[in-house]
Design a protein around this motif. Structure first.
Motif, PDB file in Angstrom:
ATOM      1  N   PHE A  38       0.820  -1.209   0.000  1.00 35.11           N
ATOM      2  CA  PHE A  38       0.000   0.000   0.000  1.00 35.11           C
ATOM      3  C   PHE A  38       0.854   1.260   0.000  1.00 35.11           C
ATOM      4  O   PHE A  38       0.573   2.220  -0.725  1.00 35.11           O
ATOM      5  N   ALA A  39       1.904   1.263   0.847  1.00 30.27           N
ATOM      6  CA  ALA A  39       2.775   2.445   0.944  1.00 30.27           C
ATOM      7  C   ALA A  39       3.460   2.724  -0.384  1.00 30.27           C
ATOM      8  O   ALA A  39       3.558   3.885  -0.825  1.00 30.27           O
ATOM      9  N   GLU A  40       3.936   1.677  -1.046  1.00 30.23           N
ATOM     10  CA  GLU A  40       4.601   1.839  -2.340  1.00 30.23           C
ATOM     11  C   GLU A  40       3.604   2.294  -3.410  1.00 30.23           C
ATOM     12  O   GLU A  40       3.894   3.176  -4.221  1.00 30.23           O
ATOM     13  N   LEU A  41       2.427   1.677  -3.409  1.00 30.09           N
ATOM     14  CA  LEU A  41       1.412   2.031  -4.406  1.00 30.09           C
ATOM     15  C   LEU A  41       0.983   3.481  -4.268  1.00 30.09           C
ATOM     16  O   LEU A  41       0.772   4.173  -5.272  1.00 30.09           O
ATOM     17  N   LEU A  42       0.861   3.954  -3.032  1.00 26.33           N
ATOM     18  CA  LEU A  42       0.455   5.339  -2.804  1.00 26.33           C
ATOM     19  C   LEU A  42       1.476   6.296  -3.404  1.00 26.33           C
ATOM     20  O   LEU A  42       1.115   7.310  -4.026  1.00 26.33           O
ATOM     21  N   PHE A  43       2.765   5.990  -3.227  1.00 29.79           N
ATOM     22  CA  PHE A  43       3.812   6.831  -3.807  1.00 29.79           C
ATOM     23  C   PHE A  43       3.747   6.804  -5.332  1.00 29.79           C
ATOM     24  O   PHE A  43       3.813   7.852  -5.982  1.00 29.79           O
ATOM     25  N   HIS A  44       3.610   5.607  -5.902  1.00 26.54           N
ATOM     26  CA  HIS A  44       3.552   5.491  -7.360  1.00 26.54           C
ATOM     27  C   HIS A  44       2.351   6.237  -7.936  1.00 26.54           C
ATOM     28  O   HIS A  44       2.459   6.899  -8.972  1.00 26.54           O
ATOM     29  N   PHE A  45       1.203   6.140  -7.275  1.00 25.85           N
ATOM     30  CA  PHE A  45       0.013   6.838  -7.756  1.00 25.85           C
ATOM     31  C   PHE A  45       0.173   8.344  -7.621  1.00 25.85           C
ATOM     32  O   PHE A  45      -0.339   9.110  -8.443  1.00 25.85           O
TER      33      PHE A  45
END
Length: 203
Positions: free
Chosen positions: A119-126
């Motif tokens: 989730f933390a990585e996806l939030l940054f990518h988004f």
């Protein structure tokens, strides 16, 4: 030369000043993602060294985020530099762009502390993906409204080239999203390909 926005007299120069200020603050706040250990956590130099060396992932996240913001800033400068004037669509797209720039320190800090969670990585990518989509929309808006662009600023060949660049920059965070599904911790390394863009896109 004063460049203006249609309607109320808001010069492009003022938009540039606001943009530079927001980017500068975001890049400065970014360093706060690197937390200094409190005195009650450290009792010796060896513990201090161990604590700092244990923050390798946070340092990597900070490094990547700093240069991603720098890349987005350069892209934003390129768009505002060629303006003869601006319209409300471009103006508010720029404001939306700045809003998501200010969220990068938060998503970077989250990624640095919880990089093992998808989730933390996806939030940054988004976060980065939205910024790159806004940049592409802004560029397309300029192409569709050539009266906004200074006649001596850019030719058709460069317009085509930069469109490819913006599409490439949209693909990079999408790649990060895909990689984070398999290995969240290292998915932010995909942004390093930005430094090798010249090998992917030719004029």
């Amino acid at each position: 030369m004063k460049r203006e926005i249609s309607g109320p007299q808001i010069h492009v120069n003022r938009l540039e000043a606001l943009t530079d200020g927001v980017f500068a603050i975001a890049m400065t706040i970014l360093v706060l993602s690197l937390e200094v250990p409190s005195r009650n956590q450290i009792t010796s130099q060896s513990e201090l060294v161990q604590n700092v060396m244990g923050k390798g992932y946070q340092f990597m996240s900070y490094f990547i985020s700093f240069f991603v913001i720098g890349s987005i800033w350069i892209s934003t400068i390129r768009r505002t530099h060629i303006l003869r004037k601006t319209d409300y669509k471009h103006f508010w797209l720029n404001m939306l762009n700045l809003f998501f720039v200010t969220t990068i320190p938060f998503t970077t800090s989250l990624m640095g502390d919880y990089g093992e969670f998808e989730f933390a990585e996806l939030l940054f990518h988004f976060n980065i993906l939205v910024l790159e989509i806004i940049a592409l929309v802004q560029w397309q808006n300029l192409i569709n409204n050539r009266d906004l662009i200074r006649e001596d600023a850019i030719d058709d060949a460069n317009l085509i080239y930069y469109r490819k660049v913006y599409i490439f920059h949209v693909i990079v965070p999408l790649l990060g999203v895909a990689v984070s599904v398999f290995t969240p911790v290292w998915s932010n390394l995909v942004y390093l390909v930005i430094f090798f863009r010249v090998f992917f896109i030719r004029r």
